[in-house]
Design an enzyme around this catalytic site. Structure first.
Site, PDB file in Angstrom:
ATOM      1  N   MET A  59      33.285  46.948  47.125  1.00  0.00           N
ATOM      2  CA  MET A  59      33.013  45.908  48.200  1.00  0.00           C
ATOM      3  C   MET A  59      33.538  44.532  47.878  1.00  0.00           C
ATOM      4  O   MET A  59      33.689  43.954  48.655  1.00  0.00           O
ATOM      5  CB  MET A  59      31.265  46.057  48.266  1.00  0.00           C
ATOM      6  N   GLY A  60      33.750  44.388  46.677  1.00  0.00           N
ATOM      7  CA  GLY A  60      34.317  42.761  46.451  1.00  0.00           C
ATOM      8  C   GLY A  60      34.628  42.800  44.784  1.00  0.00           C
ATOM      9  O   GLY A  60      35.201  43.727  44.418  1.00  0.00           O
TER      10      GLY A  60
ATOM     11  N   ASP B 259      19.188  50.024  41.261  1.00  0.00           N
ATOM     12  CA  ASP B 259      20.481  50.703  40.828  1.00  0.00           C
ATOM     13  C   ASP B 259      20.530  50.173  39.229  1.00  0.00           C
ATOM     14  O   ASP B 259      21.510  49.814  39.021  1.00  0.00           O
ATOM     15  CB  ASP B 259      21.251  49.927  41.617  1.00  0.00           C
TER      16      ASP B 259
END
Length: 422
Positions: A28-29, A138
């Site tokens: 994602m990044g 997570d």
């Protein structure tokens, strides 16, 4: 934690943070090493332009709100963010150390007493998160950084409020890491409770002490099947006897059968005290252990490749340089801070960052030709102008740098010169 130079297309600043290098990246990044106006180092997370949409912005904004809500000595502190920027970014405290996954892969599992110390530290940190009615959801070895002041939890991108009815996932969609995911989370049960983080912490501690996870398979789908099957017990091979009861309880299939985080802390203390040690002493030994391994053990040959700083013009292989090697040797005096100038990209297969330290050889009078020595102006006088010489172009822009940033760049240059094979 290894840092690589910025790519030519990377931003040079975001908000009030100047970007100095790359720390890591994911689907994602990208995460950069940044520095605030006051010289505070930061980990600056940026969403990749290719995945910026309304949903990713909403999830990013949720992560920002979560980090504004929680705090604690074992949580990487929130420093700033802008979810509405063209490139949404989030800055948190920079922890100079590897994550637990890399440490165990490189140096092997932790001793049981140090694993118990890690469990007590992280369980207490998660208790503070749960006190704010939040779940991490997570927790995994890659999200625990082993810094010089002890472990810290990062990445609350999937964190959720325990009583929230708002979800950014579609029905029956599961988010998280399967190898550390609780059975009820893998099965899509909602709402989730604090027990999911207890299970994830148990999986993390199992990896720390034994080097493997409760359920492992070739594909994530096979892992999901093993995790959700009540007839498949977690693999506790290699777990020391003193930690087996604790991990068995934490990895129980039913959420109601797992201990609370307070009970986890108490059991970890019991393991430590049974070895004639106090909890504070075990915590200090954990930090000393991870710091020493990082300082004196080389990275494995199959570790994530890094780019030497600065990238040489030729293709000669060079030795990697990590932040742990940036300490200035006692016998090397401090050098003049380097000047950053705008440079053109190098060859296509070895791009140079847009801003790299300009290394100029020190002028040594005894090593210079006589003509060159005669041409040197007297102290305090400007050199004469040579009409035949084309003036050098001025840099198009100048980056601000604190004393810390200049010293870091200079130490990189010194370490690079000492390790260069040519």
């Amino acid at each position: 934690m290894q840092i690589t130079p910025l790519n030519p297309e990377d931003p040079r600043s975001l908000g009030d943070f100047e970007l100095l290098g790359r720390i890591g990246q994911g689907g994602m990044g990208q995460v950069f090493l940044g520095e605030s106006l006051g010289g505070e180092p930061a980990a600056v997370k940026v969403i990749k332009p290719s995945v910026v949409d309304s949903e990713s912005r909403q999830r990013f904004a949720q992560e920002i709100e979560v980090l504004k809500t929680i705090w604690g000595p074992r949580i990487a502190a929130f420093l700033g963010a802008d979810a509405e920027a063209e490139q949404p970014w989030l800055a948190t405290e920079y922890v100079d150390g590897p994550d637990l996954a890399r440490h165990v892969t490189t140096h092997g599992p932790l001793p049981s007493v140090l694993t118990a110390a890690l469990g007590a530290i992280l369980a207490e940190a998660l208790s503070a998160v749960h006190a704010q009615e939040l779940l991490h959801r997570d927790l995994k070895p890659a999200n625990v950084l082993l810094g010089p002041n002890g472990p810290k939890i990062i990445d609350f991108g999937l964190a959720a409020f325990t009583e929230s009815t708002i979800s950014l996932t579609a029905p029956h969609q599961v988010v998280g890491t399967p190898i550390c995911m609780a059975p009820e989370q893998a099965a899509g049960v909602k709402p989730l409770t604090a027990a999911v983080d207890v299970y994830a912490l148990g999986a993390l501690l199992l990896f720390a002490v034994a080097g493997h996870y409760p359920h492992e398979a070739k594909t994530p789908y096979m892992v999901f099947h093993l995790v959700t099957d009540p007839g498949t017990a977690p693999d506790l091979s290699g777990v020391p006897d003193d930690l087996a009861p604790l991990l068995t309880g934490m990895l129980a299939h039913g959420a109601e059968d797992r201990p609370s985080l307070t009970e986890v802390v108490q059991q970890c203390r019991s393991v430590i005290e049974a070895q004639g040690m106090k909890i504070a002493q075990a915590r200090r030994r954990l930090t000393a252990h991870t710091t020493e391994r990082r300082r004196h053990r080389p990275a494995p040959a199959d570790s994530v490749p890094t780019v030497a700083w600065p990238t040489p013009a030729n293709d000669t292989p060079v030795t990697e340089i990590s932040p742990a090697e940036l300490e200035t040797p006692a016998d090397i005096p401090a050098a003049t801070p380097p000047t950053l100038i705008e440079t053109a990209p190098g060859p296509a297969d070895a791009p140079r960052p847009a801003d790299t330290p300009a290394v100029t050889p020190t002028d040594e009078p005894n090593n210079r030709p006589a003509a060159a020595r005669r041409d040197r102006p007297a102290p305090g006088r400007r050199p004469p102008t040579d009409p035949r010489r084309t003036p050098e172009p001025k840099p198009t822009h100048t980056l601000r740098h604190s004393v810390q940033a200049r010293r870091t760049a200079d130490r990189l240059r010194t370490a690079y010169a000492a390790k260069a094979p040519f």
